[in-house]
Design a protein around this motif. Structure first.
Motif, short mmCIF file in Angstrom:
data_model
loop_
_atom_site.label_atom_id
_atom_site.label_comp_id
_atom_site.label_asym_id
_atom_site.label_seq_id
_atom_site.Cartn_x
_atom_site.Cartn_y
_atom_site.Cartn_z
N ASN A 52 0.84 -1.20 0.00
CA ASN A 52 0.00 0.00 0.00
C ASN A 52 0.88 1.25 0.00
N PRO A 53 1.54 1.55 -1.13
CA PRO A 53 2.46 2.69 -1.17
C PRO A 53 1.78 4.05 -0.98
N ASP A 54 0.44 4.06 -1.05
CA ASP A 54 -0.28 5.31 -0.85
C ASP A 54 -0.61 5.56 0.61
N ILE A 55 -0.16 4.66 1.49
CA ILE A 55 -0.41 4.81 2.93
C ILE A 55 0.92 4.80 3.67
N ASP A 56 1.15 5.80 4.48
CA ASP A 56 2.38 5.93 5.26
C ASP A 56 2.05 5.69 6.74
N VAL A 57 2.53 4.58 7.30
CA VAL A 57 2.26 4.24 8.70
C VAL A 57 3.30 4.89 9.59
N THR A 58 2.84 5.67 10.55
CA THR A 58 3.73 6.31 11.53
C THR A 58 3.38 5.78 12.92
N PHE A 59 4.39 5.22 13.59
CA PHE A 59 4.18 4.68 14.92
C PHE A 59 4.58 5.69 15.99
N ARG A 60 3.71 5.92 16.95
CA ARG A 60 4.06 6.69 18.13
C ARG A 60 4.83 5.81 19.10
N ALA A 61 5.49 6.44 20.07
CA ALA A 61 6.21 5.67 21.09
C ALA A 61 5.24 4.71 21.76
N PRO A 62 5.65 3.45 21.98
CA PRO A 62 4.73 2.45 22.52
C PRO A 62 4.21 2.80 23.91
N TYR A 63 2.97 2.35 24.19
CA TYR A 63 2.43 2.44 25.54
C TYR A 63 3.25 1.54 26.46
N GLU A 64 3.38 1.95 27.70
CA GLU A 64 4.10 1.12 28.67
C GLU A 64 3.37 -0.20 28.92
N ASP A 65 2.06 -0.12 29.10
CA ASP A 65 1.23 -1.31 29.29
C ASP A 65 -0.19 -0.96 28.89
#
Length: 420
Positions: A52-65
Motif C-alpha cells: 500500500n504505497p499510498d499509505i504511510d504508517v507512523t508509529f508513536r512511542a509504545p504504551y508502557e502497558d
C-alpha cells in the motif's frame, strides 16, 4: 536514504507524473509493550507499506502497558490528539466503547466478501464485540502458562517428565528449589501483570467470577477467591517467593536464579532468545484448573479511533492486514502470542508448533479460554489498582498471614467503586 523513504519518494513521484494531486495518507498507530512487539511491527509495517504505497504508517512511542494505553487514549480524546489506530488490551476496549471513543467496525466488515473465509471466525469477532457490534479485532491472544528451569527441576530431584499439575505440587517443588542455594528462589508468580490478569486466572480456574451476573455485586470474595488469595499467600510463606517487581522477577528467571516463572505465553520467543543455552527451559500448563474452570484470554485488539472518512479507509486496510492469516502468523513467529485468525494456523503455521513445543503449551489450553474481565463504570481502572494494592500488602509481608481479611477488605473497597 532508508528503504521506507525510497518507497515513499517513488510513490510521490508516481503521483506527480500521473497528475494525481493526492498525497500519501498518513496513518498514526500506537501499540503497547515496545520490547515485545518491536520486531512484529517492523515486519508488518514493511510488508503493509510495500503493498500500500499510498499509505504511510507512523508509529508513536509504545504504551508502557495496557493501563497506560487506555489512560492516554482517554486524555487524547479530550485534547483531540488521538492516534488513528490504537492497540488496546482485550479488557480495555469496553471503556472506550462506553465513552464513544472507539469506532464501530461493523460498517467495514459488512462490505467484506467472504470475511469468514479469510479466517475471521465468530469466536474471534466475539472477543471485541460490545453492544452487539464489533469494535476491536483481536491481534494477539495469550493465556497464562508456567515456565520451568529444567536444570533446577532436576537438581531438586523432581521427575522431569511429570511437571506440576497443581499448586500444591508447585509449592512443594518451589520449596525444594529454594533450598538448593541462597541465591536461588523457588518461583516467581507475575501477579503484577496488567489488568489483574493473574488474579483473575486462579479465580476463574476454580469456576469463580469477578462480579455477579448483573455486575452490581462483588463475586470474587466467594470460596474461589478465598482459595486463590490463600494460595497466593502460600507462595511467600511456603515456596520462598520474594517480593519481586515485574522486571526483577523476569530477570531472576532469565538469569537462572528462579526455578519457575508464571507469566503470559506472549514472552516465549523472547525467553528462548534471552536464555539461549544457559539452561533448558520448558513451558507447561497453568496449574489446578478444575473441571468447569477457565483462564482469561490476554492480549490486545486493534481499535479504530479516527472519525475521518479517508483515514478510516486506510485504517481498515491496516487492521485487515494486521489481523489476517499472514499478519497473525507474523505475530506468532515473533512473539509467543497465539494467532486468533484461523487461517494463520491452517496455512502459515502448519509445522511451527510441532517444531516449537514451548509455543504449543498455550494452544493446548485454548478450550479453557474465557474473557479477560473488564470492570464496568468510570472507576474500572481504579478498581484494577485497588486489587493490586491489596495483593501487594500480602507480597510485602505486611499482611501475608491475613489472606481472608485482605480479601474482605479488597471486596469492600471494590464494591464502593462499582456503578450504582
Amino acid at each position: 536514504m532508508t528503504l521506507k523513504h525510497l518507497r515513499q519518494l517513488t510513490a510521490a513521484s508516481a503521483i506527480v507524473l500521473t497528475g494525481n494531486a493526492l498525497a500519501a495518507t498518513e496513518l498514526v498507530v500506537q501499540y503497547p509493550y515496545g520490547g515485545t512487539f518491536k520486531d512484529t511491527f517492523a515486519q508488518l509495517e514493511q510488508e503493509f507499506e510495500a503493498q500500500n504505497p499510498d499509505i504511510d504508517v507512523t508509529f508513536r512511542a509504545p504504551y508502557e502497558d495496557y493501563e497506560d494505553g487506555t489512560q492516554k487514549v482517554m486524555r487524547e480524546a479530550i485534547t483531540k490528539q488521538l492516534p488513528d489506530i490504537s492497540f488496546q488490551g482485550l479488557n480495555r476496549v469496553r471503556p472506550l466503547v462506553d465513552r464513544n471513543i472507539a469506532v464501530s467496525l461493523e460498517p467495514f466488515i459488512a462490505k467484506e466478501a467472504d470475511f469468514s473465509k479469510e479466517g475471521y471466525h465468530q469466536a474471534m469477532l466475539d472477543i471485541g464485540t460490545y453492544n452487539d457490534e464489533v469494535y476491536g479485532l483481536p491481534f494477539a491472544v495469550s493465556l497464562p502458562i508456567a515456565y520451568y528451569n529444567m536444570d533446577l527441576v532436576r537438581q531438586a530431584g523432581w521427575d522431569e517428565n511429570n511437571l506440576p499439575e497443581s499448586w500444591d505440587e508447585v509449592i512443594e517443588l518451589a520449596a525444594r528449589i529454594d533450598a538448593l542455594d541462597e541465591d536461588i528462589t523457588g518461583m516467581v508468580y507475575g501477579w503484577q501483570i496488567t489488568g489483574n490478569w493473574l488474579w483473575q486466572a486462579p479465580v476463574f480456574s476454580q469456576g469463580g467470577a469477578m462480579l455477579s451476573a448483573d455486575e452490581k455485586q462483588v463475586a470474587f470474595n466467594g470460596p474461589e477467591g478465598q482459595w486463590a488469595l490463600e494460595t497466593f499467600s502460600r507462595f511467600f510463606k511456603e515456596a520462598g517467593m520474594k517480593d519481586y517487581s515485574r522486571a526483577d522477577g523476569k530477570q531472576a528467571f532469565y538469569s537462572g536464579k528462579s526455578g519457575m516463572w508464571f507469566w503470559s505465553t506472549s514472552t516465549v520467543t523472547n525467553a528462548e532468545e534471552m536464555i539461549g543455552d544457559s539452561f533448558e527451559m520448558k513451558t507447561h500448563v497453568f496449574p489446578s484448573v478444575k473441571e468447569g474452570g477457565a483462564l482469561p484470554a490476554g492480549g490486545n485488539a486493534i481499535v479504530m479511533l479516527t472519525k475521518d472518512a479517508e483515514k478510516q479507509e486506510a485504517a481498515w486496510k491496516f487492521i485487515k492486514y494486521a489481523t489476517s492469516g499472514k499478519g497473525a502468523a507474523i505475530v506468532a513467529l515473533t512473539t509467543g502470542y497465539m494467532p486468533p485468525n484461523k487461517k494463520a494456523n491452517e496455512e502459515y503455521l502448519k509445522d511451527f508448533y510441532s517444531q516449537h513445543p514451548n509455543h504449543f503449551t498455550a494452544v493446548k489450553q485454548l478450550p479453557l479460554m474465557t474473557d479477560w474481565y473488564a470492570f464496568p463504570g468510570k472507576n474500572g481502572l481504579k478498581i484494577t489498582q485497588v486489587i493490586h494494592d491489596h495483593m501487594q500488602s500480602i507480597a510485602s509481608g505486611e499482611r501475608v498471614n491475613e489472606a481472608d481479611q485482605v480479601l474482605k477488605d479488597m471486596a469492600a473497597d471494590v464494591q464502593k467503586l462499582l456503578p450504582n
